[in-house]
Write a protein that holds these residues in place. Structure first.
Motif, short mmCIF file in Angstrom:
data_model
loop_
_atom_site.label_atom_id
_atom_site.label_comp_id
_atom_site.label_asym_id
_atom_site.label_seq_id
_atom_site.Cartn_x
_atom_site.Cartn_y
_atom_site.Cartn_z
N GLN B 6 40.36 29.18 45.78
CA GLN B 6 41.03 28.54 45.03
C GLN B 6 42.35 29.40 45.59
O GLN B 6 42.38 30.64 45.51
N ASN B 7 43.07 28.91 45.71
CA ASN B 7 44.63 29.27 46.50
C ASN B 7 45.73 29.92 45.21
O ASN B 7 46.64 30.94 45.67
N CYS B 23 40.57 23.97 43.53
CA CYS B 23 40.09 24.58 44.65
C CYS B 23 39.51 23.23 45.13
O CYS B 23 39.67 22.44 45.25
N ASP B 24 39.74 24.01 46.30
CA ASP B 24 39.41 23.22 47.90
C ASP B 24 38.35 24.25 48.71
O ASP B 24 37.73 24.64 48.66
N TYR B 25 37.64 23.24 49.18
CA TYR B 25 36.24 23.27 50.43
C TYR B 25 36.60 22.81 52.06
O TYR B 25 36.98 21.91 51.94
N ALA B 86 40.06 34.18 31.37
CA ALA B 86 39.22 34.73 31.39
C ALA B 86 39.86 34.04 33.12
O ALA B 86 39.88 33.21 33.40
N VAL B 87 38.10 34.75 33.84
CA VAL B 87 38.66 34.18 35.00
C VAL B 87 37.75 33.08 35.64
O VAL B 87 36.41 32.91 35.10
N TYR B 88 38.53 32.56 36.00
CA TYR B 88 37.46 30.95 36.39
C TYR B 88 36.71 30.74 38.11
O TYR B 88 38.04 30.69 39.10
N PHE B 89 35.11 30.55 38.25
CA PHE B 89 35.20 30.58 40.26
C PHE B 89 34.80 29.51 39.85
O PHE B 89 34.02 28.62 39.25
N CYS B 90 35.19 28.24 41.33
CA CYS B 90 34.68 27.53 41.65
C CYS B 90 33.66 27.47 42.69
O CYS B 90 33.75 28.87 43.81
N PHE B 104 30.99 30.86 46.47
CA PHE B 104 31.94 31.09 45.51
C PHE B 104 33.39 31.39 46.32
O PHE B 104 34.14 31.48 46.74
N GLY B 105 34.51 30.67 45.72
CA GLY B 105 36.21 30.77 45.52
C GLY B 105 36.20 32.27 45.19
O GLY B 105 35.46 32.59 44.56
N SER B 106 37.49 32.71 45.26
CA SER B 106 37.78 33.94 44.59
C SER B 106 38.51 33.83 43.26
O SER B 106 38.57 35.37 43.23
N GLY B 107 38.54 33.55 42.99
CA GLY B 107 38.63 33.26 41.41
C GLY B 107 40.18 32.98 41.11
O GLY B 107 41.18 33.28 41.99
#
Lengths: 113, 114
Positions: B6-7, B23-25, B86-90, B104-107
């Motif tokens: 999560q850039n 979000c990229d994977y 809030a903080v959103y996590f992918c 998980f991404g870094s949020g």
């Protein structure tokens, strides 16, 4: 329906000690997973338990262990604590091993001094 | 090696406008994706998910889009509300890693301004 319950909420330990954290999953949920959250590494998978058996394990040293009881409650143990073990430890439950959605508890904040 | 990225560490939007979180994977074995929201001192709360056989999933104000060829997903929140701050996590999982071993991404910290 009560959510995932983790105890204790906060814990302070010193290096070299060991610690046990507890997790009660949502009623009816049989799978319990544990995650570690740190500012540097983010959320990382520790392990998963189902039917009292460890089904999957993340990339953590053997000092991290866990178990699950017949009522699906789970405990995780960290032995010989290091400063880097300071983290928020999160427990998550799901109905079974097919259900992809995890429901998280509020976590146990562990500080190692 | 971050397999889920999560850039954008933070995002600020006005109330009522659209929030877009990206979000990229990198792991092509990932086939199930989830978004979680996290408030301070609480565990992540499940928001919405999508399987790789779909390219869009909607749930009320939340829509997730998946672009498999680009290995990219996004979460749209319309309209944004102050309570969405809030903080959103992918997160992602695959058959190789196991469904409960989420990566998980870094949020991304979302701030919705009234």
């Amino acid at each position: 329906k009560a959510g995932v319950t983790q105890t204790p909420r906060y814990l302070i330990k010193t290096r070299g000690q060991q610690v046990t954290l507890s997790c009660s999953p949502i009623s009816g949920h049989r799978s319990v997973s544990w995650y570690q959250q740190t500012p540097g590494q983010g959320l990382q998978f520790l392990f998963e338990y189902f039917s009292e058996t460890q089904r999957n394990k993340g990339n953590f040293p053997g000092r991290f262990s866990g178990r699950q009881f017949s009522n699906s409650r789970s405990e995780m143990n960290v032995s010989t604590l290091e400063l880097g073990d300071s983290a928020l430890y999160l427990c998550a439950s799901s109905f079974d091993r097919v259900d992809e959605k995890l429901f998280f508890g509020s976590g146990t904040q562990l500080s190692v001094l | 090696d971050q397999q889920v990225k999560q850039n954008s560490p933070s995002l600020s939007v006005q109330e009522g406008r659209i929030s877009i979180l990206n979000c990229d994977y990198t792991n092509s074995m990932f086939d199930y994706f989830l978004w979680y929201k996290k408030y301070p001192a609480e565990g992540p709360t499940f928001l919405i998910s999508i399987s790789s056989i779909k390219d869009k999933n909607e749930d009320g104000r939340f829509t997730v889009f998946l672009n498999k060829s680009a290995k990219h997903l996004s979460l749209h929140i319309v309209p944004s509300q102050p309570g969405d701050s809030a903080v959103y996590f992918c997160a992602a999982s695959g058959t190789d890693t196991g469904r409960r071993a989420l990566t998980f991404g870094s949020g991304t910290r979302l701030q919705v301004q009234p």
